[in-house]
Design an enzyme around this catalytic site. Structure first.
Site, PDB file in Angstrom:
ATOM      1  N   SER A 286      -1.669 -13.585  21.932  1.00 15.57           N
ATOM      2  CA  SER A 286      -0.409 -12.868  21.692  1.00 15.57           C
ATOM      3  C   SER A 286       0.717 -13.581  22.430  1.00 15.57           C
ATOM      4  CB  SER A 286      -0.554 -11.405  22.129  1.00 15.57           C
ATOM      5  OG  SER A 286       0.612 -10.662  21.803  1.00 15.57           O
ATOM      6  N   HIS A 313      -0.512 -12.445  17.345  1.00 18.87           N
ATOM      7  CA  HIS A 313       0.400 -11.334  17.080  1.00 18.87           C
ATOM      8  C   HIS A 313       1.791 -11.879  16.755  1.00 18.87           C
ATOM      9  CE1 HIS A 313      -2.296  -8.724  19.895  1.00 18.87           C
ATOM     10  NE2 HIS A 313      -2.800  -8.827  18.675  1.00 18.87           N
ATOM     11  N   ASP A 410      -5.968  -6.108  23.228  1.00 19.71           N
ATOM     12  CA  ASP A 410      -6.505  -6.311  21.886  1.00 19.71           C
ATOM     13  C   ASP A 410      -7.562  -7.411  21.891  1.00 19.71           C
ATOM     14  OD1 ASP A 410      -6.759  -5.964  19.135  1.00 19.71           O
ATOM     15  OD2 ASP A 410      -5.184  -7.413  18.667  1.00 19.71           O
TER      16      ASP A 410
END
EC number: 3.1.1.61
Length: 467
Positions: A286, A313, A410
């Site tokens: 991310s 992301h 995540d």
């Protein structure tokens, strides 16, 4: 506590006003000044010494990318880029992330109050994380400095023995050793047989049975070992004393740092098909991910024997620019994933923004990409957990999972599930090279990581493990 001071840079007076108002909705932040282009921004950073900068990408005189380069060279600090959704703006944003920008957000639509609110929430979250990471780095640097300056601990001399050492009895003249006398020396010559794998190997075996490492430093030993897979006999669980050349050992036991070199049932039955695949690598990242992905993919050779599926992301459209940029650096074929694509060796597939990506098994030993619009997971679509979860039933594949820099957690939960299912290897980027040590930290805390490595060491070890 004094608020963090922010410099807002944008060529639009209206956008400067919107961004400033969004920032000051949080008492932790205060707008210290504004600038209308990159040239003015460079001067204001030197003059005002802000804690953080929000930087428009496209501006006259000096754009945000060039201003970022000068700021990072002279006065490095967290910079969050504000990007439009046109093609040029997206390309410049990817370059800015490579150049050291902390993260980016897309510019809000001035005609939608809901969009402005949503962008404001995302901006404040990124600003808080940027300040938190800066404080963590400063704390680590201070600790390292104190450790370097601390005087060495004086060594306490050993106390002399209270009694003289007992001498061994003389051997009978002309006699031979008995079996009982030979046995202790034989045992001493074979230390592998005298140490249980749950206790840990002696020092002279550290080269073979090393605990999980972060760079050159040993990580703390977790409190409990992973239980053996069901159905394995005690005889199979006895660790080998030697690892054949070129064979990479299974992930190490959280207790001893050693591991039984036992292929899973799926691994035993795996038969490489010339038409299909038998290996797969999945990567999640991310904040800081574009720079990390560049460092990873440029070190993976073109003959890499597995496809790489990646979740970064990012909003829609930006992932296509990211894939195109990474393709210029990597020996692999890097592309934005599309529905139904057949995975091939020597290629990397990036999940498109706004879609979850899964890997599914098709006929003939082929594996394909499935894109879905299911609800966001862990606040993200695409989600790393969704990708990793899709690998769980694919036990005909040798699977490898990697988590690199990023906010939140995540991917950690499903990495734990993959680890417990006996996947070949799991990797996490170590704290010292992460832009944000969030996602890797979550995985490490779940004790499901085989290798904890700085960014520059992940690709070489991954290539070694997969090949």
């Amino acid at each position: 506590m004094k608020p963090y001071r922010v410099l807002v840079v944008d060529d639009s007076a209206f956008m400067r006003k919107i961004i400033s108002d969004l920032i000051e909705k949080d008492d932790q932040f205060q707008v210290a000044g504004t600038a209308v282009n990159g040239r003015e921004a460079v001067g204001k950073v030197k003059e005002l010494k802000p804690d953080l900068v929000t930087m428009d990408v496209e501006m006259p005189e000096m754009n945000g990318l060039e201003a970022l380069r000068r700021i990072m060279l002279d006065h490095p600090l967290p910079v969050i880029m504000l990007s439009g959704i046109n093609e040029e703006g997206m390309k410049e944003t990817i370059l800015a992330l490579e150049g050291g920008a902390f993260d980016f957000i897309r510019k809000p639509s001035i005609s939608s109050s809901h969009d402005i609110i949503s962008v404001g929430e995302a901006l404040r979250e990124q600003m808080k994380e940027a300040m938190l990471e800066r404080e963590r780095r400063e704390a680590r640097s201070a600790s390292a400095l104190l450790a370097a300056e601390a005087p060495p601990v004086p060594r306490i001399p050993e106390s002399p023995p209270l009694l003289p050492p007992v001498k061994p009895a003389d051997k009978p003249v002309g006699g031979s050793e008995t079996k009982a006398e030979r046995l202790p020396r034989q045992v001493a010559k074979t230390p592998r047989e005298t140490h249980s794998p749950d206790i840990g190997a002696p020092e002279d075996l550290q080269s073979e049975n090393k605990p999980v490492r972060s760079g050159d430093r040993f990580k703390a030993v977790p409190p409990a070992a992973k239980p053996p897979a069901a159905g394995l006999s005690k005889a199979l669980l006895k660790p080998k004393t030697e690892t054949p050349a070129g064979n990479v050992p299974r992930p190490k036991s959280p207790i001893s740092g050693t591991a039984p070199d036992i292929p899973s049932a799926a691994a035993k039955e795996r038969k490489p098909d010339a038409k299909g695949l038998d290996k797969l690598v999945a990567v999640g990242c991310s904040t800081g991910g574009p720079r990390a992905l560049k460092a990873l993919l440029e070190k993976i050779p073109a003959d890499f024997p597995a496809p790489i599926v990646i979740v970064q992301h990012m909003p829609p459209n930006f992932t296509k620019s990211l894939a195109q940029r990474l393709n210029t650096f990597s020996p692999l074929d890097v592309m934005e994933a599309e529905q139904g694509m057949i995975l091939k060796k020597g290629a990397a597939y990036i999940a498109p923004g706004g879609y979850h990506m899964k890997v599914t098994e098709a006929a003939g030993g082929q594996f394909t990409i499935s894109l879905t619009k299911e609800e966001a997971r862990n606040g993200h679509r695409p989600s790393v957990d969704t990708l990793f979860e899709s690998l769980l039933p694919l036990d005909s594949l040798e699977r490898h999972a990697v988590i690199m820099t990023g906010m939140g957690g995540d991917g950690a939960k499903m990495m734990k599930s993959l680890y417990d299912a006996g996947v070949t290897s799991t990797f996490a980027e170590s704290e010292e090279t992460c832009v944000v040590y969030g996602m890797p930290r979550s995985a490490v805390e779940l004790q499901c990581v085989s290798y904890i490595l700085p960014l520059q060491d992940i690709a070489p070890r991954l290539v070694q493990v997969v090949k």
